[in-house]
Design a protein around this motif. Structure first.
Motif, short mmCIF file in Angstrom:
data_model
loop_
_atom_site.label_atom_id
_atom_site.label_comp_id
_atom_site.label_asym_id
_atom_site.label_seq_id
_atom_site.Cartn_x
_atom_site.Cartn_y
_atom_site.Cartn_z
N CYS A 156 50.58 39.20 43.26
CA CYS A 156 51.57 39.54 42.24
C CYS A 156 52.95 39.75 42.85
O CYS A 156 53.96 39.24 42.34
CB CYS A 156 51.14 40.76 41.44
SG CYS A 156 50.96 42.30 42.41
N ILE A 201 49.32 41.18 38.23
CA ILE A 201 49.58 42.58 38.54
C ILE A 201 48.35 43.45 38.30
O ILE A 201 48.00 44.32 39.11
CB ILE A 201 50.79 43.09 37.73
CG1 ILE A 201 52.07 42.43 38.24
CG2 ILE A 201 50.91 44.62 37.85
CD1 ILE A 201 53.32 42.78 37.45
N CYS A 235 45.75 43.63 41.13
CA CYS A 235 46.13 44.23 42.40
C CYS A 235 45.83 45.72 42.36
O CYS A 235 46.23 46.41 41.42
CB CYS A 235 47.62 44.00 42.68
SG CYS A 235 48.21 44.75 44.21
N ARG A 257 52.17 46.57 43.34
CA ARG A 257 52.45 46.45 41.91
C ARG A 257 53.89 46.87 41.63
O ARG A 257 54.58 46.24 40.83
CB ARG A 257 51.47 47.31 41.10
CG ARG A 257 50.02 46.86 41.18
CD ARG A 257 49.17 47.49 40.08
NE ARG A 257 49.17 48.94 40.12
CZ ARG A 257 48.25 49.68 40.72
NH1 ARG A 257 47.25 49.07 41.37
NH2 ARG A 257 48.30 51.00 40.69
N GLU A 291 54.97 53.18 39.14
CA GLU A 291 54.15 52.79 40.28
C GLU A 291 54.70 53.37 41.58
O GLU A 291 53.94 53.81 42.46
CB GLU A 291 54.05 51.27 40.39
CG GLU A 291 53.33 50.58 39.24
CD GLU A 291 51.82 50.79 39.28
OE1 GLU A 291 51.32 51.57 40.11
OE2 GLU A 291 51.14 50.16 38.46
#
Length: 371
Positions: free
Chosen positions: A274, A304, A307, A313, A343
């Motif tokens: 990603c 995404i 992952c 991410r 994140e």
């Protein structure tokens, strides 16, 4: 350039008359061949050992062979099957009190745990290696030191990482282990680039200039060429591509991505697909290839959720936010920016926790000569 460690192993194999000792050394030789990228040669050595010992298995030989099989799997494509082989090596060596292979298996398991961000397991395996302090098991202590250094570096504590890098470098040089020196150079360059990428996305000034980062990436490539290392070779040009993107050399970065990306995904980089695809899409947008950039951005978005690493991410969301902002798609840009911030918060919390976990089991290492 002939590996000093490989030459030393060959000399020990020629010298011994004990078939079990010889077999263990041959399996150890296979682990080095795997780390150098000579996977077919490693498999051939393991095949010969199986032919010799399958009729009458020997537990310690089996432990060494399992370690070698695990490293073949890991250095082929970062395969998850490596963990099962390494765990078998650790279990056999523990059951039969084979202390060297036990420490080395635990060190490599800690390495795989670090790569997968399985930090609780990593700490447990590093604790196993600690029992080898004061022994002559330089290879296990060296690998565990490198894992500790990388973990601190990943947590943005380069100050705590540097003594462990120095310790790993000392033992690698002492043993003539050029493959570990290559890993050390590459991993330091990669982690510095990852840190600089995060700062660049937030509009800050990275601690190292992009030109310094490029020098680090080129040093990795030059050292590998000098020692003849070919393991996971496509990851080096991908590192250079990331640095070139930070230098706003997007066309040159795309050349490297287009040439090496498929091979890199085959060698294990697919776990962070990603973020890599988001970087490629960003470069496409910057060179004016809007339609292809938006198509690759959509592909990045679909990856995404696959992952399991918050920092990767976050990097994907961050690049996509920049891309959509440049494309004039304000809603999509805002959505990805908010997701990136969430994140990054998770990642920062993981960094703090990891430093606390490492501090609970380790202190600043003494100079290797005093260890």
């Amino acid at each position: 350039m002939t590996s000093r460690l490989l030459s030393a192993l060959d000399a020990r194999i020629r010298k011994t008359r004990n078939p079990v000792e010889s077999a263990c050394l041959r399996a150890e030789r296979a682990t080095l061949l795997a780390r150098q990228g000579q996977l077919d040669a490693a498999r051939a050595e393991l095949g010969a050992l199986r032919t010799q010992f399958d009729p009458r298995p020997h537990a310690v030989v089996s432990a060494w062979a399992s370690l070698a099989e695990g490293l073949v799997a890991y250095f082929e494509n970062l395969s998850s099957s490596a963990r099962d082989k390494l765990m078998r090596a650790l279990a056999l060596s523990t059951a039969f009190n084979a202390t060297h292979i036990r420490a080395l298996s635990a060190a490599w398991l800690a390495h795989v745990d670090y790569a997968d961000q399985r930090f609780d397991a990593m700490i447990l395996n590093l604790t196993v290696v600690r029992a080898a302090q004061g022994t002559s098991f330089n290879d296990a202590i060296c690998r565990a030191s490198l894992v500790t250094a990388q973990a601190y570096h990943w947590a943005d504590r380069l100050d705590l990482a540097l003594p462990w890098y120095a310790r790993a470098r000392h033992y690698a040089i002492e043993d003539g282990d050029e493959s570990t020196l290559s890993a050390l150079i590459h991993n330091m360059a990669w982690l510095r680039t990852v840190s600089a990428r995060r700062v660049a996305m937030s509009g800050g000034q990275p601690p190292a200039s992009a030109q310094q980062l490029l020098l680090g990436a080129e040093s990795t490539e030059n050292f590998d060429q000098r020692i003849g290392a070919t393991s996971l070779s496509s990851l080096v040009p991908i590192l250079r591509a990331h640095v070139l993107a930070l230098l706003d050399e997007h066309a040159e970065a795309l050349t490297l991505f287009d040439e090496h990306l498929e091979a890199a995904f085959g060698e294990g980089l697919g776990r962070i697909q990603c973020a890599v695809l988001a970087e490629v899409a960003w470069c496409r947008m910057r060179v004016g290839d809007r339609d292809r950039a938006l198509s690759e951005a959509l592909t990045s978005e679909t990856q995404i959720g696959l992952c399991d690493q918050p920092d990767e991410r976050a990097a994907a969301h961050g690049r996509l936010a920049q891309l959509y902002e440049l494309a004039g798609e304000v809603t999509a840009a805002s959505r990805h920016r908010l997701q990136a911030e969430a994140e990054w918060r998770t990642h920062s919390a993981n960094q703090v926790r990891l430093v606390e976990m490492l501090a609970a089991i380790e202190t600043t290492p003494a100079h290797p000569s005093q260890a």
